[in-house]
Design a protein around this motif. Structure first.
Motif: not given
Lengths: 61, 250
Positions: A16, A18-19, A22-23, A26-27, A29-30, A33-34, B56, B103, B216, B222-223, B226
């Motif tokens: 749990y 690790l998940v 990683v999630v 990802l959030i 990073w995005i 990047d924006y 999961i 994962l 995501l 979107r990124n 851009l």
């Protein structure tokens, strides 16, 4: 409700965790990047470079 | 707004700005509900509490294949219809798909150690999923290696479609070969064999992770739009500098 995870609790909690990590990565990073792309577009517009359409490159609404 | 309107990146960005807050909220609520139901689920009579890893592991495993499926449809969009957003969709999905596949592999390994007595076995299911992960990494490397997005798009689309052959191999590997991995227990002829006390939390988590992917993916698309605007503006800037240098030299 099950409160004890038994003898293999470390395997369950590690999975749990690790998940979640990683999630979250990802959030983040995005999101980063924006911000980076928006900042680059703002810098380019500030230096007088505009899109052919004349619309603001950072205006997405 | 019709589907064809979404071919316009500006309209797509406008739609994304409107739906992303709602999608984010729905994802958070469903994930919280899924985690709550997973915590409430009883221990399995054979596996004990380790069955909680299923909630999961399975959504990540499903999404690892689903995302490649999405990329395959996008690859058709690139090669057949030359849709302007098709490559953007495929390129943005790849890192997210790679993360889900990673994962699925790691949580499966952590589930396998107490249940099978080993973290890894070179059987058909595990090996084919590892190949899927390596294909994701290869595609990401390809997009990064080629400067021109349109050239990279065609090569990546072909590779994606070739890689789609792996999807039925992953799905049916447990039927075609003897593997340590259990057979299908949810998506199968004759319906799920899982008890409702496990099936409901699993399905809620699967929907939550699917929504997480959609959220995501839209944000990553979107990124990418851009990023391509930045690239085209930088090229305009470079051509202006070259032109002014030539005028200055003359």
């Amino acid at each position: 409700m099950t409160t004890s995870l038994g003898p293999y609790a470390s395997f369950i909690t590690t999975s749990y965790a690790l998940v979640a990590i990683v999630v979250l990565l990802l959030i983040v990073w995005i999101a980063v990047d924006y911000r980076t792309q928006k900042a680059r577009l703002r810098d380019l517009e500030a230096s007088g470079i505009t899109r052919r359409s004349g619309r603001g490159a950072t205006d997405i609404r | 707004m019709t589907l064809i309107d979404l071919a316009n990146p500006t309209r797509f960005l406008s739609l994304t700005a409107r739906v992303l807050p709602w999608l984010t909220a729905a994802t958070a609520i469903l994930l919280a509900a899924g985690l709550y139901l997973s915590a409430l689920a009883p221990d399995d009579y054979q596996q004990g509490a380790t069955v909680k890893i299923m909630f999961i592991h399975v959504p990540n495993a499903w999404l690892s294949m689903f995302v490649w499926g999405v990329m395959s449809i996008a690859a058709l969009g690139t090669l057949v219809w030359r849709h302007p957003l098709a490559d953007v969709a495929a390129k943005s999905a790849a890192p997210i798909g790679a993360a889900f596949t990673f994962l699925a592999l790691v949580t499966g390994s952590l589930w396998g150690r107490p249940m099978w007595g080993t973290y890894w076995e070179w059987d058909a299911r595990l090996t084919s999923v590892l190949i899927l992960f390596l294909m994701y990494l290869g595609l990401i490397a390809l997009w990064r290696a080629v400067d021109d997005p349109s050239r990279a798009a065609r090569a990546a689309a072909v590779l994606t479609l070739v890689g789609a052959i792996n999807l039925p191999i992953i799905k049916f590997s447990v039927d075609w070969w003897n593997t340590l991995h259990q057979g299908a227990s949810v998506i199968r002829m004759g319906g799920p064999t899982l008890d409702r006390s496990f099936l409901i939390p699993l399905l809620v988590m699967a929907v939550a992770f699917s929504l997480l992917f959609v959220t995501l993916h839209l944000a990553a698309m979107r990124n990418e739009i851009l990023r391509r605007r930045v690239r085209s503006l930088q090229m305009m800037q470079a051509s202006r500098v070259t032109l002014s240098n030539e005028v200055g030299a003359a």
